[in-house]
Design an enzyme around this catalytic site. Structure first.
Site, mmCIF file in Angstrom:
data_model
loop_
_atom_site.group_PDB
_atom_site.id
_atom_site.type_symbol
_atom_site.label_atom_id
_atom_site.label_comp_id
_atom_site.label_asym_id
_atom_site.label_seq_id
_atom_site.Cartn_x
_atom_site.Cartn_y
_atom_site.Cartn_z
ATOM 1 N N PHE A 222 0.858 -1.187 0.000
ATOM 2 C CA PHE A 222 0.000 0.000 0.000
ATOM 3 C C PHE A 222 0.897 1.241 0.000
ATOM 4 O O PHE A 222 0.869 2.062 0.904
ATOM 5 C CB PHE A 222 -0.948 0.013 1.216
ATOM 6 C CG PHE A 222 -1.698 -1.275 1.434
ATOM 7 C CD1 PHE A 222 -2.904 -1.510 0.785
ATOM 8 C CD2 PHE A 222 -1.183 -2.263 2.277
ATOM 9 C CE1 PHE A 222 -3.595 -2.703 0.996
ATOM 10 C CE2 PHE A 222 -1.875 -3.450 2.492
ATOM 11 C CZ PHE A 222 -3.091 -3.674 1.850
ATOM 12 N N ASN A 270 -2.800 -5.942 -6.261
ATOM 13 C CA ASN A 270 -3.564 -5.958 -5.028
ATOM 14 C C ASN A 270 -2.657 -6.578 -3.953
ATOM 15 O O ASN A 270 -2.183 -7.709 -4.107
ATOM 16 C CB ASN A 270 -4.815 -6.814 -5.253
ATOM 17 C CG ASN A 270 -5.707 -6.836 -4.028
ATOM 18 O OD1 ASN A 270 -5.230 -6.740 -2.891
ATOM 19 N ND2 ASN A 270 -6.996 -6.965 -4.259
ATOM 20 N N ALA A 271 -2.425 -5.843 -2.883
ATOM 21 C CA ALA A 271 -1.478 -6.306 -1.867
ATOM 22 C C ALA A 271 -1.922 -7.622 -1.225
ATOM 23 O O ALA A 271 -1.090 -8.451 -0.846
ATOM 24 C CB ALA A 271 -1.292 -5.227 -0.805
ATOM 25 N N ASP A 291 0.690 -0.523 5.275
ATOM 26 C CA ASP A 291 0.014 0.747 5.593
ATOM 27 C C ASP A 291 -1.229 0.904 4.721
ATOM 28 O O ASP A 291 -1.290 1.763 3.845
ATOM 29 C CB ASP A 291 0.987 1.918 5.364
ATOM 30 C CG ASP A 291 0.365 3.261 5.717
ATOM 31 O OD1 ASP A 291 -0.554 3.281 6.559
ATOM 32 O OD2 ASP A 291 0.796 4.287 5.153
ATOM 33 N N CYS A 331 -5.147 3.088 9.991
ATOM 34 C CA CYS A 331 -5.718 4.430 10.186
ATOM 35 C C CYS A 331 -7.214 4.347 10.446
ATOM 36 O O CYS A 331 -7.918 5.340 10.372
ATOM 37 C CB CYS A 331 -5.416 5.313 8.977
ATOM 38 S SG CYS A 331 -6.081 4.665 7.437
HETATM 39 N N1 SAH Z 1 1.850 4.088 2.662
HETATM 40 C C1 SAH Z 1 1.473 5.343 2.030
HETATM 41 C C2 SAH Z 1 0.012 5.671 2.193
HETATM 42 C C3 SAH Z 1 -0.881 4.563 1.812
HETATM 43 S S1 SAH Z 1 -2.529 5.025 1.548
HETATM 44 C C4 SAH Z 1 2.300 6.461 2.633
HETATM 45 O O1 SAH Z 1 2.830 6.270 3.725
HETATM 46 O O2 SAH Z 1 2.412 7.502 2.015
HETATM 47 C C5 SAH Z 1 -3.185 3.545 0.947
HETATM 48 C C6 SAH Z 1 -2.764 3.205 -0.472
HETATM 49 O O3 SAH Z 1 -3.165 1.875 -0.703
HETATM 50 C C7 SAH Z 1 -3.404 4.059 -1.559
HETATM 51 O O4 SAH Z 1 -2.403 4.585 -2.380
HETATM 52 C C8 SAH Z 1 -4.273 3.074 -2.346
HETATM 53 O O5 SAH Z 1 -4.252 3.313 -3.742
HETATM 54 C C9 SAH Z 1 -3.612 1.757 -2.047
HETATM 55 N N2 SAH Z 1 -4.482 0.566 -2.081
HETATM 56 C C10 SAH Z 1 -5.768 0.467 -1.721
HETATM 57 N N3 SAH Z 1 -6.165 -0.826 -1.781
HETATM 58 C C11 SAH Z 1 -5.097 -1.554 -2.160
HETATM 59 C C12 SAH Z 1 -4.863 -2.946 -2.374
HETATM 60 N N4 SAH Z 1 -5.838 -3.842 -2.174
HETATM 61 N N5 SAH Z 1 -3.648 -3.320 -2.741
HETATM 62 C C13 SAH Z 1 -2.639 -2.433 -2.924
HETATM 63 N N6 SAH Z 1 -2.810 -1.108 -2.743
HETATM 64 C C14 SAH Z 1 -4.010 -0.671 -2.355
#
Ligand code: SAH
Length: 387
Positions: A222, A270-271, A291, A331
């Site tokens: 993420f 997708n993570a 995150d 969060c």
């Molecule tokens: N870690 C970042 C903030 C993350 S916000 C920092 O510290 O700046 C969450 C992020 O997860 C967003 O960019 C969103 O696009 C991404 N996201 C949402 N669902 C996801 C998923 N299933 N797999 C991977 N990324 C995802």
């Protein structure tokens, strides 16, 4: 204009909770309008309790401004802004990028101001601040002399207040790319189109800290613009940054190039899937950051959110070599620190790993927590060592 509180409302007010719900209002005068400042009064004793923003459409009728008879005038807002600035100047002498106003936690309900050097990004979240847009902008201009201010009130919570989401430039000129630095890592932010008010300022201090723990093969899930990934890269031999948005992935790669850390590789995926596949393939990492975005917007979604957190944390623990570091954030306000810690414990048990808590952290210090408003304590960020 006087708004009278019920007994329960008075108790809540006196405990310092800054939100009063419609059910705790005994009587309100006719003719109240959009974003009025009202006098808050004890319905039984007739005493003046203080002043609040009134919001007609919201479930939260009143948001506390002060707790005495002093007037809420232009000078009141000027002083509150000065007080917010004073804290940031104490926290970060010489720095000019931080969250300048954190809403209720700075006793300025419904106002968020992020400062990125010469540029400000503002959110007006309630009628009280929307109506005083001009005053607030004038005060910010006179106190900070910014070159430009953007309005990032393009958030759905405005709908709950009878306001429509909005964004645009409110003052001066704002370039497409605004320079921003975390430690020695440089970013260029698109304040008008980036997520939140431009970036995830609340994780700023955790980003920088992550470098201290990072080693070996690192994974940042993420990743957004690579806030964690680029810091990890300074200590790790290789970093994989997993992010579902292709646009964000392109940004990670651009940021990695600009900061001379080509060993950061962005993967658009997708993570959840990435972590599962990595376990199946028997991959191993030394450092992992999780995150994710908020998994629960309301109380009803908490159990599902906890299951989501458990899934990714369990997999991360399976993927870590002995002595590996897991930096795990949430969060989701509705999943509090205790619940988050229980989830980690349960994930560790299922992964059959013993896990040390090295640090329990939260949002950066410029996102203060108001003791009487638990909602301001939303970000958890644990540093764990998986044995
Ligand atoms: N870690 C970042 C903030 C993350 S916000 C920092 O510290 O700046 C969450 C992020 O997860 C967003 O960019 C969103 O696009 C991404 N996201 C949402 N669902 C996801 C998923 N299933 N797999 C991977 N990324 C995802």
């Amino acid at each position: 204009m006087k708004v009278k509180l019920t007994k329960k409302g008075v108790e809540r007010w006196q405990r310092g909770h800054p939100w009063i719900y419609a059910a705790d209002v005994q009587e309100k005068p006719k003719g109240l309008t959009f974003g009025d400042v009202v006098q808050v009064v004890d319905a039984f004793k007739g005493w003046l309790l203080g002043h609040a923003f009134y919001s007609e459409h919201s479930k939260i009728s009143l948001r506390a401004l002060n707790y005495d008879a002093s007037p809420v005038d232009d000078n009141f807002f000027a002083k509150r802004l000065e007080a917010a600035l004073a804290l940031r100047q104490t926290l970060y002498p010489g720095e000019t990028s931080y969250r300048l106003v954190h809403g209720e936690a700075d006793l300025l309900p419904g106002l968020v101001v992020d400062r990125y050097g010469d540029y400000l990004s503002v959110q007006l979240l309630v009628p009280g601040t929307e109506r005083r847009k001009k005053l607030l902008i004038d005060l910010l201009v006179s106190q900070l002399k910014p070159k430009g201010i953007v309005n990032r009130s393009d958030v759905n919570v405005r709908n709950l207040e009878g306001l429509t989401p909005e964004k645009g430039v409110l003052y001066g000129h704002v370039p497409e790319k605004v320079p921003y630095r975390e430690g020695d890592i440089h970013f260029e932010l698109d304040l008008l189109n980036g997520q939140k008010t431009g970036t995830f300022l609340d994780q700023r201090e955790n980003h920088v800290l992550a470098r201290q723990y990072a080693h070996g093969e690192a994974l940042d899930c993420f990743s957004y613009g690579g806030g964690f990934a680029l810091q990890l890269a300074k200590s790790a031999t290789h970093v994989t940054a997993v992010e579902i948005s292709e646009t964000a992935c392109a940004q990670i790669t651009a940021n990695a190039t600009a900061n001379h850390v080509p060993h950061v590789k962005a993967v658009a995926a997708n993570a959840f899937d990435f972590l599962r596949d990595a376990v199946d393939e028997g991959r191993k990492f030394d450092t992992i950051v999780l995150d994710p975005p908020s998994f629960a917007k309301n109380k009803g979604a908490v159990d599902a959110a906890v299951r989501g957190y458990k899934e990714i944390n369990l997999r991360a623990m399976q993927l870590l070599k002995p002595g590996g570091i897991l930096i795990s954030a949430s969060c989701t306000y509705h999943v509090d620190e205790e619940r988050f810690e229980e989830m980690l414990d349960s994930a560790a048990a299922d992964a059959k790993r013993r896990v040390q808590i090295v640090e329990r952290r939260g949002a950066a210090k410029d996102h203060p927590v108001l003791l009487s408003l638990r909602e301001t304590r939303y970000l958890k960020c644990f540093v764990l060592r998986v044995l």
